[in-house]
Design an enzyme around this catalytic site. Structure first.
Site, PDB file in Angstrom:
ATOM      1  N   HIS A   1       0.845  -1.203   0.000  1.00 45.43           N
ATOM      2  CA  HIS A   1       0.000   0.000   0.000  1.00 45.43           C
ATOM      3  C   HIS A   1       0.871   1.240   0.000  1.00 45.43           C
ATOM      4  O   HIS A   1       2.052   1.205   0.395  1.00 45.43           O
ATOM      5  CB  HIS A   1      -0.940   0.014   1.216  1.00 45.43           C
ATOM      6  CG  HIS A   1      -0.250   0.259   2.527  1.00 45.43           C
ATOM      7  ND1 HIS A   1      -0.049   1.515   3.047  1.00 45.43           N
ATOM      8  CD2 HIS A   1       0.305  -0.605   3.419  1.00 45.43           C
ATOM      9  CE1 HIS A   1       0.590   1.414   4.205  1.00 45.43           C
ATOM     10  NE2 HIS A   1       0.818   0.150   4.452  1.00 45.43           N
ATOM     11  N   CYS A   2       0.284   2.351  -0.469  1.00 48.51           N
ATOM     12  CA  CYS A   2       0.954   3.645  -0.386  1.00 48.51           C
ATOM     13  C   CYS A   2       0.170   4.497   0.600  1.00 48.51           C
ATOM     14  O   CYS A   2      -0.492   3.963   1.487  1.00 48.51           O
ATOM     15  CB  CYS A   2       1.047   4.298  -1.767  1.00 48.51           C
ATOM     16  SG  CYS A   2      -0.556   4.544  -2.561  1.00 48.51           S
ATOM     17  N   VAL A   3       0.204   5.802   0.452  1.00 55.90           N
ATOM     18  CA  VAL A   3      -0.448   6.679   1.425  1.00 55.90           C
ATOM     19  C   VAL A   3      -1.961   6.523   1.405  1.00 55.90           C
ATOM     20  O   VAL A   3      -2.619   6.591   2.436  1.00 55.90           O
ATOM     21  CB  VAL A   3      -0.070   8.158   1.157  1.00 55.90           C
ATOM     22  CG1 VAL A   3      -0.795   9.082   2.122  1.00 55.90           C
ATOM     23  CG2 VAL A   3       1.438   8.334   1.293  1.00 55.90           C
ATOM     24  N   THR A   4      -2.535   6.287   0.222  1.00 55.94           N
ATOM     25  CA  THR A   4      -4.000   6.243   0.117  1.00 55.94           C
ATOM     26  C   THR A   4      -4.551   4.971  -0.518  1.00 55.94           C
ATOM     27  O   THR A   4      -5.745   4.734  -0.450  1.00 55.94           O
ATOM     28  CB  THR A   4      -4.510   7.434  -0.724  1.00 55.94           C
ATOM     29  OG1 THR A   4      -3.928   7.364  -2.034  1.00 55.94           O
ATOM     30  CG2 THR A   4      -4.153   8.762  -0.076  1.00 55.94           C
ATOM     31  N   ARG A   5      -3.697   4.142  -1.150  1.00 54.71           N
ATOM     32  CA  ARG A   5      -4.212   3.043  -1.962  1.00 54.71           C
ATOM     33  C   ARG A   5      -3.608   1.689  -1.613  1.00 54.71           C
ATOM     34  O   ARG A   5      -2.432   1.597  -1.269  1.00 54.71           O
ATOM     35  CB  ARG A   5      -3.936   3.321  -3.442  1.00 54.71           C
ATOM     36  CG  ARG A   5      -4.778   4.394  -4.051  1.00 54.71           C
ATOM     37  CD  ARG A   5      -4.199   4.865  -5.368  1.00 54.71           C
ATOM     38  NE  ARG A   5      -3.090   5.801  -5.177  1.00 54.71           N
ATOM     39  CZ  ARG A   5      -2.296   6.221  -6.153  1.00 54.71           C
ATOM     40  NH1 ARG A   5      -2.476   5.798  -7.370  1.00 54.71           N
ATOM     41  NH2 ARG A   5      -1.336   7.078  -5.897  1.00 54.71           N
TER      42      ARG A   5
END
Length: 471
Positions: free
Chosen positions: A26-30
């Site tokens: 995952h990244c910051v939002t996804r």
């Protein structure tokens, strides 16, 4: 916020079940998935999930938009429920890259090289905008600049200009670092390679045309063979190709030279050989190719500007969907350093704003609370240059907002191209992007922004209301 296991289970089922997941991170939002078979994805199930704010596929990865903070909890719970091991972003990229065709791999490579250096370039663009406000004539006074009237601010403006121009002056150094790192070599050698190509002992690339005209281009005499002693300030292709050669040479030498001698031999040999190849072969050839590309694009926009602006404004959002928009970063850089500005990037801004405006219309059309929230937040992010939430979370889901945004962007792009609007640099790809535009084009750029705000909003609203589209 407590995360329900049922909602996470629905996400797992929506991407085809845990047996369809090769790896996930995952990244910051996804959430980012490398899936075995994307045809098994159930987008309707994902769309009905209260945690999901959108989903899309890009560069071999299937991404599910969750939101900042919440995505961490969802990911941890998903790992616990599926038993899949935690993966890094690099693992996902490598896994996803296996499914890409040669063109997609080339686009991904360019993205991997240019995206890491964007913060420096965008910062430079914003600072150049501040310098433009101080040094541009006709902004505060009819025929004078602010620093012409207030001379005590001149030093301040000059210092800002120096700080802002550094990223472009030493652009090959930034590209060299990022490219060699991407190709598997030592990024510090990439910096040296890039700076070597703009060494002050070389004839500045911007002075090459005059020197050639006057017949005084400095040359090296290598055993009777003569080679032009010129630098490659602001050039993209010479350092890209040279970085590839340097990285592959370094990797080859590391395999052939014993560990005890690598520190003494690998870097010197790799850099020396690459340097000779760069100045003798790569530089002259790619310098010519880069100029041909630039001249060709400039010629199209000079003679058929309205058509170029219409087409580029219309297709840019489609390029974002495929991920191919990253290839134009190199073109923007080349235009900036070769012609003093880019007419492509301002059109990009129109496309981003248009997608935000279509999402804003969906805020008024939507009955569903989740969609309203997604439309509102994605509008703001698109107006600030980040369009993925608006495009994949709202506009593409209902199609007609995406099409209305394309129409608005095409009209705005045509308006800008007809007036030859140029950006001095790449900046924030949204409403604040006006700071990166040359001051003499601010009015036209503002008109373009008005078109990209009003047209998609009105078209989306009218179509949604009169066609009875439910959202």
């Amino acid at each position: 916020m407590a995360i329900k296991k049922e909602a996470v289970e629905q996400i797992i089922e929506g991407v085809g079940g845990k047996e369809n997941i090769s790896a996930a991170t995952h990244c910051v939002t996804r959430l980012r998935f490398a899936l075995k078979d994307e045809s098994k994805v159930d987008k309707e199930k994902l769309g009905n999930n209260s945690l999901v704010k959108g989903s899309f596929s890009a560069n071999g990865q299937f991404q599910v938009v969750i939101g900042q903070g919440t995505v961490d909890k969802v990911y941890d719970l998903m790992v616990e429920m599926t038993g899949i091991g935690q993966a890094s972003k690099e693992d996902i990229k490598n896994e996803a890259a296996k499914k890409l065709n040669p063109l997609q791999k080339a686009v991904k490579t360019l993205a991997d090289i240019f995206i890491p250096i964007l913060p420096a370039i965008v910062t430079a663009g914003l600072l150049l905008g501040l310098n433009n406000i101080l040094a541009g004539k006709g902004i505060f006074y009819a025929d004078k600049s602010f620093i012409d009237v207030h001379a005590n601010w001149k030093g301040f403006a000059e210092m800002i200009n120096l700080i802002a121009n550094t990223a472009f002056t030493f652009l090959p150094g930034l590209i060299g670092w990022s490219a060699v790192k991407r190709f598997g070599g030592n990024p510090l050698l990439g910096i040296v390679l890039g700076l070597m190509l703009v060494h002050p002992d070389l004839l500045n690339a911007y002075s090459y045309a005059d020197a050639l005209k006057n017949g005084n281009v400095p040359q090296w005499n290598l055993f009777g063979f003569h080679f032009d002693k010129i630098g490659y300030q602001g050039q993209v292709l010479p350092v890209l190709v040279s970085a590839y050669v340097l990285a592959k040479l370094e990797i080859f030498l590391k395999k052939k030279i014993p560990d005890a001698f690598q520190l003494l031999l690998v870097a010197p040999i790799a850099l020396l050989l690459t340097g000779f190849i760069a100045f003798i072969v790569i530089g002259p050839v790619t310098f010519a190719i880069g100029n041909w590309i630039t001249d060709g694009i400039v010629a199209v926009f000079d003679h058929f500007g309205w058509l170029g602006g219409l087409v580029y404004g219309g297709v840019y959002a489609l390029l974002v969907v495929t991920g191919m928009h990253h290839t134009f970063l190199a073109v923007d850089f080349q235009l900036i350093v070769s012609t003093g500005g880019t007419f492509l990037w301002p059109i990009l801004v129109m496309s981003n704003i248009a997608q935000g405006s279509a999402a804003l219309a969906m805020l008024f059309l939507a009955k569903d609370k989740n969609l309203k929230g997604m439309a509102g937040t994605s509008t703001i992010s698109a107006y600030l240059g980040i369009t993925e939430p608006a495009m994949f979370g709202v506009n593409l889901r209902y199609r007609y907002p995406f099409i209305c945004a394309i129409i608005g962007a095409a009209l705005a792009g045509m308006t800008l191209a007809i007036s030859h609007v140029k950006a001095e640099s790449i900046g924030v790809g949204g409403i604040p992007g006006i700071l990166s535009i040359y001051p003499q084009y601010w009015l036209t750029f503002a008109i373009g922004m008005a078109i990209s705000i009003v047209v998609p909003f009105v078209l989306t609203l009218l179509y949604g209301k009169f066609k009875g589209e439910k959202a």
